[in-house]
Structure formats: structure tokens, C-alpha cells
Design a protein around this motif. Structure first.
Motif, PDB file in Angstrom:
ATOM      1  N   ALA A 247      33.766  31.220  40.114  1.00  0.00           N
ATOM      2  CA  ALA A 247      34.651  31.781  41.207  1.00  0.00           C
ATOM      3  C   ALA A 247      35.954  32.460  40.694  1.00  0.00           C
ATOM      4  CB  ALA A 247      34.741  31.148  42.378  1.00  0.00           C
TER       5      ALA A 247
ATOM      6  N   SER B  12      35.557  39.506  44.778  1.00  0.00           N
ATOM      7  CA  SER B  12      36.110  38.118  44.105  1.00  0.00           C
ATOM      8  C   SER B  12      36.635  37.351  44.910  1.00  0.00           C
ATOM      9  CB  SER B  12      36.598  38.569  42.709  1.00  0.00           C
ATOM     10  OG  SER B  12      37.703  39.289  43.102  1.00  0.00           O
TER      11      SER B  12
ATOM     12  N   VAL C  72      34.461  35.567  47.455  1.00  0.00           N
ATOM     13  CA  VAL C  72      33.700  34.324  46.841  1.00  0.00           C
ATOM     14  C   VAL C  72      34.519  33.270  46.486  1.00  0.00           C
ATOM     15  CG1 VAL C  72      32.485  34.060  44.647  1.00  0.00           C
ATOM     16  CG2 VAL C  72      31.882  35.929  45.629  1.00  0.00           C
ATOM     17  N   PHE C  73      35.501  33.600  46.088  1.00  0.00           N
ATOM     18  CA  PHE C  73      36.794  32.370  45.592  1.00  0.00           C
ATOM     19  C   PHE C  73      36.936  31.702  46.711  1.00  0.00           C
ATOM     20  CE2 PHE C  73      41.044  31.053  44.906  1.00  0.00           C
ATOM     21  CZ  PHE C  73      40.785  29.982  43.862  1.00  0.00           C
TER      22      PHE C  73
ATOM     23  N   THR D 248      33.850  29.788  48.413  1.00  0.00           N
ATOM     24  CA  THR D 248      33.542  28.533  47.651  1.00  0.00           C
ATOM     25  C   THR D 248      34.343  27.084  48.301  1.00  0.00           C
ATOM     26  OG1 THR D 248      33.235  29.713  45.518  1.00  0.00           O
ATOM     27  CG2 THR D 248      33.768  27.490  45.503  1.00  0.00           C
TER      28      THR D 248
END
Length: 493
Positions: A35, A93, A96-97, A100
Motif C-alpha cells: 500500500a 492509493s 487502499v493505504f 489497510t
């Protein structure tokens, strides 16, 4: 090969790493590493694009690459980005980061969960970098299929029902899409499925365009919560685990608006002009209906889900207004809403994980118990209702100003009706904030609850910084989007 392929290669390597991981520590390590690499790559791409724009190269697709994949149907692996793609990759992105870290404590089957979550991410990134219609459709399907298991296995509430309903409705939209895509390829007489090359031909007759346009626009519109095909969205959002809700509402629904603009309107411009009024009525209903429905909900996730129907309806509404300002606002709204709704779903998931309820009638006084999460929720609410200084204000004002540029009565009346959603949004946001955060704690067991952990704080702080950053410094995104909107819009009007 273009560096853009790393947006697919990195998730593929993450899948391999997760498959080989033997412990929870290794699973988390793979996810954080992957990520972070995706976030760093998207930041580099954004800086590169800004530099290219300064050099006068922002009005063309950058970092293009194409290689034949299936020659009998002229299908190729073609990639390239413009300003719209760049901001969507950056949004993906970021989600997603932060997703997580929002899933850091998820159990059971953590490894399997992250495998499906990463596969979903792979489809999203692949969709935004591809310029070949069939390859876009393939990645679109890759992004949809994992949702069934992510909701059905790790969800809550009526998760099996919600997963089945979501999958069937989105697959119905996919069936319309593949028919429309094949129709465009056949009637255009093209020797390629590249979107930009087909758009340059102008070979499809107006009558054929009118027949194909509903297939493509509704096919993508189902994912964009187009009324009356939106009913999968509230149930899917409410039942999904936290990070999946973040990615689903924050990014996956944006595939709908992106596809409507990049494929339906760009390749079928005459039909877009002739039929826009029909879909404009439907999107106006989405905007107002979603906001009003959020007002009467008592479940925090359902409130945010119907809010997403309203805000995503605003994206399609602005695109169909077909002015450069409104279309720029539509993409800004996709970026802004993606960040805001991800922040909302992250906070709701964290509150639910502690209180085990999302019913606002059972929540009160959370500001005293978990001040960090409560302040985060207030910030998310203020951004969602369009407070100046946050991303929502910039996006919505750009949309409404651009929409009002249409001088005819129909478009201006539709704009005024859509503007009422601002007031309704303020009603349900302030109602929820006042109900759950302030007052006396009614359930004494809540006094023993803890505030956000370090991993949860990372996700929340990152999203708040992005929402505020875009609100205070919107010009780089607005300019990048505006440059990309121009060539597409010139083909439509």
C-alpha cells in the motif's frame, strides 16, 4: 512497458506475498509495504503530471503504451493517463493505504480477507490506467467479483442478502456494458478497441448511438447509484466490513461516473446530447432522494450510504450538464466524496467496533468517551455538508456554478432542485452529530470504552489531511482535471 503497469504489478506481487505469508505479522507487513508503494507511485505520478502540465503537455495522454493481447478482436493492453486518471489513481492509493490500517485488527481469516481486498484494488487500478475498452471491462469485472465474498463472509447484518443483491445488480449492469462495448466496436468500423482512437473516427451513426447509449450509460450508472438502479448500494454499504465500505464507496462507485464520461459520452456524443435530458431527470432524483432518505435513517452506515447515493448522483448530474466547469466539478466531486465517505465509513466502523451498535438512538455522549473519534466525525460531517475550507465546498460549488451556465429553463430548474440537497445534507449531518456525540451517556457500559488505537489514528489523520488539503489547495487538482475534460468535452458538444 509503461511505468503505469506497476499499478497492476504491485498488487499482483502483494497477492503473491499474501499467499506465501505464514503469520499475521507477515500479512500485515505485505499489505503495508504494498500500500505504501502504491501511494508513493501515485504521488510521483501526480508530481510528474504537474510538471508535464507546466511544460504544456497536459492535454494529451501521458505514459502511453500498447501491445496486442487478442488479435482476432483487436484487443490490446493499452494504458495511458490524463488529469482525470491521475487524480483517480491518487484517490485509490490513499483509500487502499488508509483501508489497510482501518483493517489492522480484523479477524478471523485475516489473510484471506486481504487477498480479496487486494484483488479488488487490482481491478480498480487497472480500470483507471487502461484505454482499451475491453481491457477496462475486464478490470471492471475484477473489481466487482471480490465484493461478494468480502461482504458475504466478513460483513455484518443481512450480509448474505446484501452480497447477493449487490452482485446480481452489478452483473446486470455488466451484461448491458458488454453489449454496448461490442456494439461500439462493431458499428465504429475500428480496427482497435482503444477509446481515443474510436472517438477520433466519428463513424457511428446518430441512430445507432441512441440505441447503444442507454446500454453503456446505465451499465456504468448502476455502479454510480443511478436512480432507480441504486437499491443495491445502501444494503451493500451497510453490510460491508469497514475497509471494504471505504474502498467501495470511496473508489468503486467512481468507476461508474468515470465510465459514463470516458466511454458513454465520449464515444457516443450525438446520443449524449439527445438523451441527456432523460438521465438528467433521473440523476436529479438521485441527488434529492438520496439526501431525503438519509434524513429518516437511524443506522449510521445507512445514513452514509444514502448520502453516497446523493453525492454520486451529483457526479452524473454534473457530467450531463456538459459544461467544462460542471464536468470539472464532477471529477472534483468524485475525488472529494471518495475521501469524505472513506473517512465517514472508517469512523463508523471504529465506533461500531467498540459499541457494537450503529443505531443513533442507542448512542449518546461519545465526545466524552472517545474524543479523537468524535472530533474526526465532526470534521467529516462538516466536510460532507460543504463547509468552506474542506473539499466538499470546492466540488459542489464548481458543479452548481457550472450547471447554472446552461441558459435554458430546464437545466436551471434542475440545478435549483439539486441545490436543495445542500440544505437537506446539513439537516441529517447536524442531527446525527448532535445525537451521538453530545448529551449524557445513556449506556453506562460505554464509559469503559477506549479511544482510537494508533493504527486507527493513522487512517483517520491521513484522510482528514487529504480532505482539508484539497479544500485549501484545490487548484492543482482543478487545473489537471480541467485540462483533461477539455478534449473529451470538445468531442461531445
Amino acid at each position: 512497458m509503461s511505468i503505469l503497469s506497476l499499478f497492476v504489478v504491485i498488487p499482483a506481487l502483494m497477492l503473491l506475498g499474501l499467499w506465501l505469508a505464514k503469520s499475521l505479522y507477515q500479512v500485515r507487513g505485505v499489505m503495508v509495504t504494498g500500500a505504501t508503494c502504491l501511494l508513493a507511485l501515485s504521488i510521483w505520478l501526480t508530481i510528474y503530471f504537474i510538471e508535464q502540465r507546466a511544460a504544456g503537455n497536459a492535454d494529451v495522454m501521458l505514459l502511453t503504451y500498447s501491445t496486442p493481447w487478442f488479435k482476432p478482436l483487436n484487443i490490446a493492453y493499452s494504458v495511458g493517463v490524463d488529469g482525470i486518471s491521475v487524480v483517480m489513481l491518487l484517490l485509490s492509493s490513499i483509500i487502499v493505504f488508509t483501508g489497510t490500517f482501518a483493517s489492522w485488527q480484523l479477524k478471523p481469516l485475516t489473510k484471506e480477507y486481504f487477498l480479496w481486498f487486494t484483488l479488488l484494488s487490482t481491478g480498480v487500478f487497472g480500470f483507471f490506467i487502461c484505454t482499451d475498452m475491453f481491457t477496462m471491462f475486464m478490470f471492471y469485472e475484477v473489481a466487482l467479483i471480490p465484493m461478494y465474498l468480502l461482504i458475504g463472509v466478513w460483513g455484518s447484518g443481512k450480509k448474505e442478502y446484501a452480497a447477493m443483491k449487490l452482485t446480481l445488480m452489478l452483473m446486470g449492469g455488466s451484461a448491458l456494458l458488454i453489449l454496448g462495448i461490442l456494439g461500439i466496436y462493431y458499428f465504429s468500423g475500428a480496427t482497435t478497441m482503444n477509446v481515443n482512437e474510436i472517438a477520433a473516427l466519428h463513424n457511428i451513426s446518430p441512430d445507432v448511438q441512441k440505441a447503444l447509449f442507454p446500454f453503456i450509460f446505465i451499465g456504468f450508472g448502476v455502479l454510480g447509484a443511478l436512480f432507480p438502479f441504486h437499491t443495491w448500494s445502501p444494503d451493500g454499504h451497510a453490510s460491508a466490513p469497514t475497509a471494504v465500505s471505504m474502498l467501495h464507496a470511496g473508489v468503486l462507485m467512481k468507476l461508474g461516473g468515470y465510465g459514463c464520461f470516458r466511454v458513454a459520452m465520449y464515444l457516443l456524443p450525438e446520443a449524449a446530447n439527445d438523451l441527456a435530458w432523460i438521465f438528467l431527470i433521473l440523476t436529479t432524483i438521485s441527488v434529492v432522494y438520496g439526501a431525503l432518505s438519509a434524513c429518516v435513517q437511524t443506522d449510521l452506515k445507512y445514513i452514509n450510504a444514502y448520502s453516497s447515493v446523493s453525492h454520486c448522483g451529483l457526479v452524473l448530474f454534473a457530467l450531463l450538464m456538459m459544461t467544462r466547469t460542471s464536468c470539472t466539478g464532477a471529477i472534483l466531486q468524485m475525488l472529494s466524496h471518495g475521501l469524505m465517505t472513506a473517512l465517514f465509513f472508517a469512523l463508523i466502523g471504529m465506533i461500531y467496533g467498540r459499541t457494537h451498535t450503529r443505531d443513533i438512538r442507542e448512542l449518546a455522549g461519545l465526545m466524552k468517551i472517545m474524543p479523537f473519534l468524535a472530533v474526526g466525525y465532526v470534521i467529516a460531517g462538516l466536510a460532507n455538508l460543504g463547509l468552506p475550507g474542506f473539499s466538499g465546498f470546492i466540488a459542489e460549488m464548481t458543479i452548481f456554478v457550472g450547471s447554472f451556465e446552461n441558459a435554458d429553463t430546464f437545466h436551471r430548474v434542475a440545478t435549483i432542485i439539486a441545490c436543495t440537497s445542500i440544505v437537506v445534507t446539513a439537516v441529517y449531518i447536524l442531527r446525527v452529530v448532535g445525537k451521538i456525540l453530545y448529551g449524557e451517556v445513556e449506556n453506562k457500559h460505554y464509559l469503559e470504552l477506549t479511544d482510537a488505537t494508533w493504527d486507527e489514528r493513522v487512517a483517520v489523520i491521513c484522510l482528514i489531511a487529504c480532505v482539508a488539503g484539497l479544500g485549501l489547495f484545490p487548484l492543482w487538482a482543478s487545473n489537471a482535471i480541467n485540462d483533461a475534460v477539455g478534449p473529451i468535452l470538445s468531442n461531445i458538444i
